[in-house]
Design a protein around this motif. Structure first.
Motif, PDB file in Angstrom:
ATOM      1  N   THR A 112      -6.849   1.832   2.431  1.00 51.19           N
ATOM      2  CA  THR A 112      -6.973   3.291   2.403  1.00 51.19           C
ATOM      3  C   THR A 112      -5.660   4.017   2.120  1.00 51.19           C
ATOM      4  OG1 THR A 112      -6.533   3.553   4.764  1.00 51.19           O
ATOM      5  CG2 THR A 112      -8.846   3.172   4.107  1.00 51.19           C
ATOM      6  N   GLY A 113      -4.545   3.341   2.335  1.00 55.46           N
ATOM      7  CA  GLY A 113      -3.243   3.986   2.184  1.00 55.46           C
ATOM      8  C   GLY A 113      -2.841   4.794   3.405  1.00 55.46           C
ATOM      9  N   ALA A 114      -3.711   4.834   4.427  1.00 57.16           N
ATOM     10  CA  ALA A 114      -3.393   5.561   5.663  1.00 57.16           C
ATOM     11  C   ALA A 114      -2.237   4.864   6.363  1.00 57.16           C
ATOM     12  CB  ALA A 114      -4.613   5.613   6.573  1.00 57.16           C
ATOM     13  N   SER A 115      -1.354   5.661   6.925  1.00 63.84           N
ATOM     14  CA  SER A 115      -0.208   5.065   7.596  1.00 63.84           C
ATOM     15  C   SER A 115      -0.147   5.505   9.042  1.00 63.84           C
ATOM     16  CB  SER A 115       1.091   5.430   6.874  1.00 63.84           C
ATOM     17  OG  SER A 115       1.294   6.816   6.880  1.00 63.84           O
ATOM     18  N   GLY A 116       0.377   4.607   9.846  1.00 62.00           N
ATOM     19  CA  GLY A 116       0.586   4.915  11.247  1.00 62.00           C
ATOM     20  C   GLY A 116       1.826   5.768  11.431  1.00 62.00           C
ATOM     21  N   TRP A 117       2.103   6.062  12.672  1.00 63.14           N
ATOM     22  CA  TRP A 117       3.220   6.916  13.031  1.00 63.14           C
ATOM     23  C   TRP A 117       4.544   6.262  12.665  1.00 63.14           C
ATOM     24  CZ3 TRP A 117       3.860  11.774  14.519  1.00 63.14           C
ATOM     25  CH2 TRP A 117       5.077  12.145  15.092  1.00 63.14           C
TER      26      TRP A 117
END
Length: 176
Positions: A112-117
């Motif tokens: 998804t390309g979502a990244s964590g903090w």
């Protein structure tokens, strides 16, 4: 000495967020009590979404390890949402969002390309993401990766049923 540096970061993040959203009628940010490390965020549902007109209250609390760990975020308003599970009680994470998941610090979801903090992220990033969830904006509104599996299935496969229940819950739990 380190404590003072972190308090400054919390104040900077809070001030930056206030400035970023000062003209946004959908966002209200205020201290929960007397300190800017514990905040109340109210997001109003925008028109033409199942959450239209609802007021959704989130708690954001920056811990001792902030900014190296994400703030604790919790949605206090009951709502029917694929990525927020109202059945999970306070003290636990009831929001499916990589950005605030302490287990995903520094990680990126390849699909998804979502990244964590990461420490370079800010309170403004979190507010934008939470607003995106309430305003049904991809990628933040993501029924394909649900925390509330029933709401996610409905949003993907029976949208009219999902929308009806989300509107009903908004009217029942999020209207003044």
């Amino acid at each position: 000495m380190h404590y003072k540096v972190f308090i400054i970061r919390e104040e900077v993040d809070y001030t930056e967020a206030l400035e970023a959203f000062k003209d946004n009628s959908f966002i209200k940010l205020e201290p929960w009590g007397m300190s800017v490390d514990h905040l109340r965020l109210t997001i109003t549902g925008r028109p033409n979404t199942p959450y239209e007109g609802g007021k959704f209250m989130f708690e954001i609390k920056m811990g001792e390890d902030f900014p190296f760990a994400p703030p604790y975020c919790y949605c206090h308003t009951l709502l029917w949402h694929p990525n927020i599970d109202s059945s999970i009680g306070p003290g636990k994470l009831n929001i499916c969002l990589d950005l605030v998941n302490p287990e995903l610090v520094g990680k990126v979801d390849i699909k998804t390309g979502a990244s964590g903090w990461t420490p370079s992220k800010t309170l403004t990033n979190i507010i934008e993401a939470l607003k995106g969830q309430i305003h049904c904006e991809p990628p933040f509104f993501n029924p394909a990766d649900p925390l509330n599996f029933e709401a996610g299935d409905q949003a993907l496969n029976h949208y009219n049923k999902f929308e009806s229940k989300a509107k009903e819950w908004t009217k029942k739990y999020a209207m003044n």
